[in-house]
Design an enzyme around this catalytic site. Structure first.
Site, PDB file in Angstrom:
ATOM      1  N   LYS A  66      -0.991  33.579 -37.832  1.00 14.06           N
ATOM      2  CA  LYS A  66      -1.732  33.103 -39.009  1.00 14.06           C
ATOM      3  C   LYS A  66      -0.692  32.645 -40.015  1.00 14.06           C
ATOM      4  CE  LYS A  66      -4.647  32.375 -42.345  1.00 14.06           C
ATOM      5  NZ  LYS A  66      -5.527  31.188 -42.290  1.00 14.06           N
ATOM      6  N   CYS A 103      -3.127  23.037 -45.612  1.00 18.91           N
ATOM      7  CA  CYS A 103      -4.228  23.967 -45.844  1.00 18.91           C
ATOM      8  C   CYS A 103      -5.195  23.344 -46.848  1.00 18.91           C
ATOM      9  CB  CYS A 103      -3.734  25.305 -46.388  1.00 18.91           C
ATOM     10  SG  CYS A 103      -5.132  26.418 -46.678  1.00 18.91           S
ATOM     11  N   LYS A 145       2.607  21.227 -39.616  1.00 20.12           N
ATOM     12  CA  LYS A 145       1.173  21.147 -39.296  1.00 20.12           C
ATOM     13  C   LYS A 145       0.547  20.169 -40.267  1.00 20.12           C
ATOM     14  CE  LYS A 145      -2.793  22.665 -37.417  1.00 20.12           C
ATOM     15  NZ  LYS A 145      -3.167  24.106 -37.362  1.00 20.12           N
ATOM     16  N   GLY A 186     -10.710  20.032 -31.306  1.00 19.10           N
ATOM     17  CA  GLY A 186     -11.787  19.616 -30.414  1.00 19.10           C
ATOM     18  C   GLY A 186     -11.565  19.893 -28.948  1.00 19.10           C
TER      19      GLY A 186
HETATM   20  C1  LIG Z   1      -3.568  28.006 -43.911  1.00 15.81           C
HETATM   21  C2  LIG Z   1      -4.748  27.721 -44.433  1.00 15.81           C
HETATM   22  C3  LIG Z   1      -5.797  27.100 -43.649  1.00 15.81           C
HETATM   23  C4  LIG Z   1      -7.085  27.597 -43.678  1.00 15.81           C
HETATM   24  C5  LIG Z   1      -7.483  28.732 -44.540  1.00 15.81           C
HETATM   25  O1  LIG Z   1      -6.810  29.798 -44.506  1.00 15.81           O
HETATM   26  O2  LIG Z   1      -8.478  28.528 -45.275  1.00 15.81           O
HETATM   27  N1  LIG Z   1      -8.075  26.993 -42.979  1.00 15.81           N
HETATM   28  C6  LIG Z   1      -7.833  25.895 -42.209  1.00 15.81           C
HETATM   29  O3  LIG Z   1      -8.743  25.338 -41.551  1.00 15.81           O
HETATM   30  N2  LIG Z   1      -6.565  25.403 -42.141  1.00 15.81           N
HETATM   31  C7  LIG Z   1      -5.541  25.953 -42.833  1.00 15.81           C
HETATM   32  O4  LIG Z   1      -4.397  25.440 -42.741  1.00 15.81           O
END
Ligand SMILES: C=Cc1c(C(=O)O)[nH]c(=O)[nH]c1=O
Length: 309
Positions: free
Chosen positions: A44, A130, A164, A248
């Site tokens: 994470k 994010c 990313k 996907g």
């Molecule tokens: C790191 C936060 C991210 C989160 C999040 O922690 O809300 N959700 C995502 O779909 N992609 C992210 O990069």
């Protein structure tokens, strides 16, 4: 037939792994992926200090995918670094991905300096995408800031690093983004993070609490966009920057398409959340079956070989 791959000169028995954020919050979840058919795992996204994240409900599955506005809940950088260093002892031959981002540029440098000075010898994935921290724009949509950040980072960070990325939706943006990324010794770009700020409605109500229901979209909804981003950057980036494909992937067919577009590794998010780690063995065997039917012995034989009309 083998689905093995290489990223940043590290070898992986399987080119299928989790996407950051899914089933990777703590040691128990990460151990599940470690002991599954996945080639490796990514943590994470870690921040300097632990974070609670956004109010719940903040994740919702739908028939075609998912929406989330987690708000970067995580146990903090030190927790994940400690675990990764522990794994060096118990699994010395395996390489793992460490996802991280600072809540400020200074925090990001603090985090990466800690990684640089640590004994972590895996791959770092810097999350520039994010979509769910209120008040914080997605870094990678601001190419000037991204270039400055990467310039500063590579003045001191010498370990394998990839980024990313959010999805881009304009060919000129692909050109502009690729022009920036090609300036740096990146190991990879990971396309794509969730499509930011969609809304899912049930009856008359949104399905997640944060941001009045706005959240990142994943699953079947995003595959065409994910494939386009994988291929656009595959076409534009220097060969030393590999592509990780995310978005996907429900089946071996979807993984095959990501690799056809140029991906050297594929990451599973929504499908992993819905199905659990058995998704890795299922998707791997489906991909192998497709390769056997087509006579491909390795992913190198069809990687990036998308045909045009
Ligand atoms: C790191 C936060 C991210 C989160 C999040 O922690 O809300 N959700 C995502 O779909 N992609 C992210 O990069």
């Amino acid at each position: 037939t083998s689905t093995k791959t290489k990223i940043a000169n590290f070898e992986f028995d399987n080119c299928i792994m989790n996407a950051a954020g899914v089933l990777c919050y703590d040691k128990d979840e990460l151990a599940k992926i470690l002991n599954s058919a996945a080639g490796t795992f990514v943590t994470k996204t870690a921040t300097l200090e632990p974070r609670e994240g956004n109010p719940e409900p903040r994740y919702h599955d739908t028939r075609l995918g998912s929406i989330n506005s987690m708000g970067l809940p995580n146990l903090g950088f030190d927790y994940y670094l400690d675990y990764l260093l522990e794994l060096k002892k118990t699994h010395p031959k395996r390489t793992f991905f460490f996802s991280l981002v600072g809540m400020s540029q200074n925090d990001t440098h603090t985090l990466l300096r800690k990684v640089q000075e640590s004994n972590f010898d895996g791959i770092t994935e810097l999350n520039l995408s994010c979509p769910n921290v209120p008040g914080k724009p997605q870094i990678a949509y601001d190419l000037e800031t991204t270039e400055k950040l990467l310039t500063d980072i590579f003045s001191y960070f010498k370990k394998p690093l990839g980024i990313k990325l959010p999805p881009y939706f304009d060919l000129v943006h692909f050109d502009q983004a690729a022009a920036v990324f090609n300036k740096f010794p990146l190991s990879f770009v990971n396309c794509v993070n969730s499509i930011g700020n969609g809304i899912i409605i049930e009856d008359e109500k949104v399905v997640i609490k944060p941001k009045n229901g706005f959240g990142g979209i994943g699953g079947e909804y995003v595959k065409p966009t994910a494939l386009a981003n994988v291929h656009a950057f595959y076409q534009r980036l220097k060969p030393s920057i590999q592509i990780i494909g995310t978005g996907g992937i429900l089946s071996g067919r979807d993984a095959f398409e990501h690799i056809l577009c140029g991906a050297s590794m594929v990451q599973i998010g929504t499908t992993l959340h819905k199905e659990g780690v058995s998704a890795f063995s299922r998707i791997t065997s489906e991909l192998k079956e497709i390769m056997e039917k087509k006579g491909y012995k390795s992913i190198e034989e069809f990687k990036g070989k998308l045909k045009y009309l």
